[in-house]
Each structure stands twice: as structure tokens, then as C-alpha cells.
Design an enzyme around this catalytic site. Structure first.
Site, PDB file in Angstrom:
ATOM      1  CG  ASP A 145      10.948 -54.950   0.035  1.00  0.00           C
ATOM      2  OD1 ASP A 145      11.595 -53.636  -0.242  1.00  0.00           O
ATOM      3  OD2 ASP A 145      10.160 -55.064  -0.712  1.00  0.00           O
TER       4      ASP A 145
ATOM      5  CE  LYS B 218       8.313 -50.879   1.282  1.00  0.00           C
ATOM      6  NZ  LYS B 218       8.316 -52.397   0.428  1.00  0.00           N
TER       7      LYS B 218
ATOM      8  NE  ARG C  92      20.866 -48.906 -12.961  1.00  0.00           N
ATOM      9  CZ  ARG C  92      21.184 -49.681 -11.970  1.00  0.00           C
ATOM     10  NH1 ARG C  92      22.473 -49.969 -11.414  1.00  0.00           N
ATOM     11  NH2 ARG C  92      20.354 -50.707 -11.763  1.00  0.00           N
TER      12      ARG C  92
HETATM   13  P1  NAP Z   1      12.803 -53.254  -9.141  1.00  0.00           P
HETATM   14  O1  NAP Z   1      11.836 -53.856  -9.976  1.00  0.00           O
HETATM   15  O2  NAP Z   1      14.374 -53.815  -8.892  1.00  0.00           O
HETATM   16  O3  NAP Z   1      13.078 -51.530  -9.657  1.00  0.00           O
HETATM   17  C1  NAP Z   1      13.911 -50.963  -9.363  1.00  0.00           C
HETATM   18  C2  NAP Z   1      14.582 -50.004 -10.469  1.00  0.00           C
HETATM   19  O4  NAP Z   1      15.594 -49.286  -9.800  1.00  0.00           O
HETATM   20  C3  NAP Z   1      15.484 -51.130 -11.369  1.00  0.00           C
HETATM   21  O5  NAP Z   1      14.560 -51.554 -12.432  1.00  0.00           O
HETATM   22  C4  NAP Z   1      16.589 -50.120 -11.693  1.00  0.00           C
HETATM   23  O6  NAP Z   1      16.375 -49.683 -12.901  1.00  0.00           O
HETATM   24  C5  NAP Z   1      16.657 -49.247 -10.808  1.00  0.00           C
HETATM   25  N1  NAP Z   1      17.950 -49.201  -9.946  1.00  0.00           N
HETATM   26  C6  NAP Z   1      18.694 -48.023  -9.786  1.00  0.00           C
HETATM   27  N2  NAP Z   1      19.831 -48.470  -8.932  1.00  0.00           N
HETATM   28  C7  NAP Z   1      19.582 -49.783  -8.832  1.00  0.00           C
HETATM   29  C8  NAP Z   1      20.472 -50.863  -8.033  1.00  0.00           C
HETATM   30  N3  NAP Z   1      21.636 -50.458  -7.521  1.00  0.00           N
HETATM   31  N4  NAP Z   1      19.880 -52.172  -8.243  1.00  0.00           N
HETATM   32  C9  NAP Z   1      18.882 -52.652  -8.855  1.00  0.00           C
HETATM   33  N5  NAP Z   1      17.954 -51.753  -9.498  1.00  0.00           N
HETATM   34  C10 NAP Z   1      18.546 -50.357  -9.597  1.00  0.00           C
HETATM   35  O7  NAP Z   1      12.055 -52.849  -7.591  1.00  0.00           O
HETATM   36  P2  NAP Z   1      10.756 -52.581  -7.240  1.00  0.00           P
HETATM   37  O8  NAP Z   1      10.218 -53.969  -7.048  1.00  0.00           O
HETATM   38  O9  NAP Z   1      10.304 -51.790  -8.154  1.00  0.00           O
HETATM   39  O10 NAP Z   1      11.013 -51.627  -5.812  1.00  0.00           O
HETATM   40  C11 NAP Z   1      11.695 -50.722  -5.813  1.00  0.00           C
HETATM   41  C12 NAP Z   1      11.143 -49.794  -4.665  1.00  0.00           C
HETATM   42  O11 NAP Z   1       9.703 -49.826  -4.615  1.00  0.00           O
HETATM   43  C13 NAP Z   1      11.644 -50.631  -3.205  1.00  0.00           C
HETATM   44  O12 NAP Z   1      12.094 -49.672  -2.321  1.00  0.00           O
HETATM   45  C14 NAP Z   1      10.469 -51.387  -2.835  1.00  0.00           C
HETATM   46  O13 NAP Z   1      10.477 -51.669  -1.454  1.00  0.00           O
HETATM   47  C15 NAP Z   1       9.457 -50.545  -3.108  1.00  0.00           C
HETATM   48  N6  NAP Z   1       8.100 -51.241  -3.585  1.00  0.00           N
HETATM   49  C16 NAP Z   1       8.001 -52.170  -4.340  1.00  0.00           C
HETATM   50  C17 NAP Z   1       6.934 -53.112  -4.572  1.00  0.00           C
HETATM   51  C18 NAP Z   1       6.748 -54.422  -5.204  1.00  0.00           C
HETATM   52  O14 NAP Z   1       5.754 -54.785  -5.253  1.00  0.00           O
HETATM   53  N7  NAP Z   1       7.750 -54.633  -5.963  1.00  0.00           N
HETATM   54  C19 NAP Z   1       5.785 -52.594  -3.868  1.00  0.00           C
HETATM   55  C20 NAP Z   1       5.882 -51.510  -3.199  1.00  0.00           C
HETATM   56  C21 NAP Z   1       7.218 -50.583  -2.967  1.00  0.00           C
HETATM   57  P3  NAP Z   1      17.400 -49.364 -14.007  1.00  0.00           P
HETATM   58  O15 NAP Z   1      18.405 -50.741 -14.215  1.00  0.00           O
HETATM   59  O16 NAP Z   1      16.785 -49.005 -15.388  1.00  0.00           O
HETATM   60  O17 NAP Z   1      18.302 -48.313 -13.407  1.00  0.00           O
END
Ligand code: NAP
Length: 309
Positions: free
Chosen positions: A169, A91, A38
Site C-alpha cells: 500500500d 491509488k 457508510r
Molecule cells: P480508511 O481510513 O480506512 O478510509 C477508507 C474509507 O472507505 C473508510 O473510512 C470507509 O468509510 C470506506 N470503506 C468503504 N468500504 C470499505 C471497506 N470494505 N473497508 C473499509 N473501509 C471501507 O483508508 P485510507 O487511509 O483513507 O485509504 C483509502 C485509500 O486511499 C487506499 O487506497 C489508500 O491506499 C489510499 N491512500 C491512503 C493514504 C494514507 O496515508 N492513509 C495516503 C494516500 C493514499 P465508511 O465506513 O464510512 O464507508
């Protein structure tokens, strides 16, 4: 040379930028063909604000990799499978077990691959740990999984909302490692979860599990820890003690550090996804998410102080 398939990356946030984009660029199996987010954008490829717009565009896509938070992931995955694409899930693979079961069934009937990834299983010490433990009797397992939510998940309000899993998480990474390296089955016996007032997911969890109905397994998960994070698993077996530290990256056996192996967590995931697609298979191991669900089913819930990022 394996065929390079066109991949759309969905949810351009922290993990998409930190790990997925570099791994896709480094691995031969996939070529980044589009991004769906988005707000986030990826330079050099067409960008779409949702999966429906990507489908309507008619762009040639073979597979999608989903990096959105778990709540809402099912809708996107189901649309992608309906479009005839293979699907890789960050995950945890979903917000509920039943929605992932549905995706498994949908992928099977569509003849497409569904890959529920567990990146921590590809840490440099994990395969060596599994090999050493395979012929051992486990006596006990003690785990500390402590990190600072403000450092590792800055501003991610979704993580403390219902379905965001809270401290599970990161904690589910530990469960993904345990279920991969322990030779027998793991069962949740008791849990104590602390929820900050007004939040829908726990910030700490104490778990008691049982390995193979014989060995106690304790896990202390804390999202409020400051200082150096600790992601440590200590396993006492009949013929020695194993320590897997730094989230699976480093392995010691009886105090001696062992050489690591593997090509890196995320390159390994994309290589595996390419193999699954090429051979028409899926990989969807739900044991880590089942243990988390059991902790929510059984765990005592305690309200603690409000938490602000
Ligand atoms: P993040 O930084 O919040 O990124 C997720 C992205 O998904 C957001 O930037 C957003 O982009 C999009 N999105 C779509 N629907 C959303 C909603 N309802 N609420 C918030 N964001 C939404 O999260 P992340 O850390 O990358 O984690 C995403 C997944 O990867 C999770 O399942 C997490 O467990 C996994 N993961 C994370 C890490 C880590 O270190 N952070 C490591 C391994 C795995 P837009 O606003 O552009 O749509």
C-alpha cells in the site's frame, strides 16, 4: 476561469479528510456537491450511504473521486461511469489489473475520463529527479521504504486482508515514483514476501528489479519499522548520485539539495483531473500495479508472527 464541476467524494476515511477535502476546497476545478460513505459524513453537503442512493437521488453530479480501499472500488467506479460521471481513483487504482482494464474500456465507450492517480508522483522533488535522470546511464538503484503501520494506518484491518496490498500500500507509491523518473523500463526479477500468520497481505517485502536490462534495483519494504519513517530512493548514475527522500518530497544531487517544485500532491491531482475532464482524456498508468502483481506472482512467501494493530 475554468468551469467548476460538481464532485462527489466517496469513502470518507483518513485520506479523504487529510488530503482530498482540503485540496478540493483549494482548487478551482471542482466543487464538492456530495459525500458517499457508510459511516463518515461531510458537513455542508448531502450525504449518502452508497453510490446507488446518490444515483437514485437525481442530484446533479459531474464526477466522483473514490477514496475507499481497493477491494470494492471497481463496483463503485463502474456504477459511476454508468451514471455518466467522470471517475478519479485513489491509488492503487483497483484490487486487480483486469478490473482496472475493464474500467478503462467502460470509460472509453462512455466517453468519460478515468484518472488513476499516483499522488507521490507530484512530490516536490520528483519532476527534478526525472529531468536530471533523463540523459543518464543508471548503474544501480537502492530503496528503503520503512514505516510503522500502526502510526500511518491505525486500525485499518483491510490493509492486511487479501487485496489490501499490505506493505505494498505504501510500497506502490515508491513504484509510482520509480516508473515516473527512471528513463527505461523496470522489470521484477525476484521477491520475498513475509505474511503475518492468518493475514492475507504481506507486512514486509524484498524486491529485486532490473532497470533497462542493465542496472540492479533493490527495494526493502517494511511495515513494522518504528521510529522515523524512511522513504528513500538512491540512484547511482554514470555522472552522479541522486537521492530522493521523504517519499519524493526532497531531492539531493551529488549531496546538494535541490529546490522543490509543484503545488502539492493532492492539489496537483485535482488540477490534472480537471484538465483530463476538460479535454476528454483518461490517464491510467498501470505500471506500478503491474510490478506489485508480479511480486505476488513470483515472490517467495514466508509466514511470520501474527500481527495485531
Ligand atoms: P480508511 O481510513 O480506512 O478510509 C477508507 C474509507 O472507505 C473508510 O473510512 C470507509 O468509510 C470506506 N470503506 C468503504 N468500504 C470499505 C471497506 N470494505 N473497508 C473499509 N473501509 C471501507 O483508508 P485510507 O487511509 O483513507 O485509504 C483509502 C485509500 O486511499 C487506499 O487506497 C489508500 O491506499 C489510499 N491512500 C491512503 C493514504 C494514507 O496515508 N492513509 C495516503 C494516500 C493514499 P465508511 O465506513 O464510512 O464507508
Amino acid at each position: 476561469m475554468p468551469q467548476s464541476r460538481k464532485l462527489a467524494l466517496v469513502g470518507i476515511g483518513k485520506i479523504a479528510r487529510d488530503q482530498h477535502l482540503p485540496a478540493i476546497a483549494a482548487e478551482a476545478g471542482f466543487e464538492l456537491a456530495a459525500a458517499v460513505s457508510r459511516n463518515g459524513r461531510v458537513e455542508g453537503v448531502p450525504n449518502f450511504t452508497d453510490i446507488a442512493a446518490l444515483i437514485e437521488s437525481g442530484l446533479a453530479i459531474d464526477a466522483v473521486s473514490l477514496c475507499t480501499p481497493p477491494v470494492g472500488r471497481h463496483r463503485i467506479a463502474a456504477q459511476a461511469l454508468s451514471a455518466g460521471w467522470h471517475v478519479m481513483l485513489e491509488k492503487p487504482p483497483g484490487a486487480t489489473l483486469s478490473e482496472v482494464h475493464h474500467l478503462e474500456a467502460q470509460a472509453k465507450s462512455a466517453g468519460r475520463s478515468l484518472f488513476a492517480t499516483w499522488h507521490s508522483r507530484h512530490g516536490a522533488g520528483v519532476a527534478g529527479a526525472a529531468a536530471w535522470l533523463a540523459d543518464k546511464q543508471i548503474r544501480r538503484v537502492d530503496i528503503v521504504w520503512h514505516e510503522n503501520i500502526r502510526v500511518w494506518h491505525p486500525g485499518q484491518e483491510w490493509i492486511l486482508a487479501a487485496g489490501g496490498l499490505g506493505v505494498f500500500d505504501p510500497g506502490i507509491n515508491m513504484l509510482s515514483i520509480l516508473t515516473a523518473i527512471l528513463p527505461g523500463p523496470l522489470r521484477l526479477a525476484d521477491a520475498r514476501l513475509e505474511f503475518p500468520a492468518g493475514r492475507g497481505a504481506p507486512i514486509t517485502a524484498m524486491l529485486e528489479m532490473i532497470h533497462d536490462e542493465t542496472a540492479p534495483v533493490t527495494a526493502d519494504l517494511d511495515f513494522r519499522a518504528t521510529g522515523t519513517p524512511r522513504w528513500d530512493i538512491v540512484i547511482e548514475a554514470d555522472r552522479g548520485t541522486l537521492t530522493l527522500a521523504e517519499g519524493g518530497a526532497r531531492l539531493w544531487i551529488d549531496g546538494a539539495e535541490q529546490p522543490g517544485d509543484g503545488i502539492g500532491e493532492y492539489p496537483a491531482l485535482y488540477r490534472r483531473f480537471a484538465e483530463l475532464v476538460a479535454t476528454g482524456r483518461s490517464d491510467c498508468d498501470l505500471r506500478p500495479l503491474t510490478l506489485v502483481a508480479d511480486a505476488f506472482l513470483l515472490g517467495e512467501r514466508i509466514e511470520t508472527d501474527p500481527f495485531a494493530f
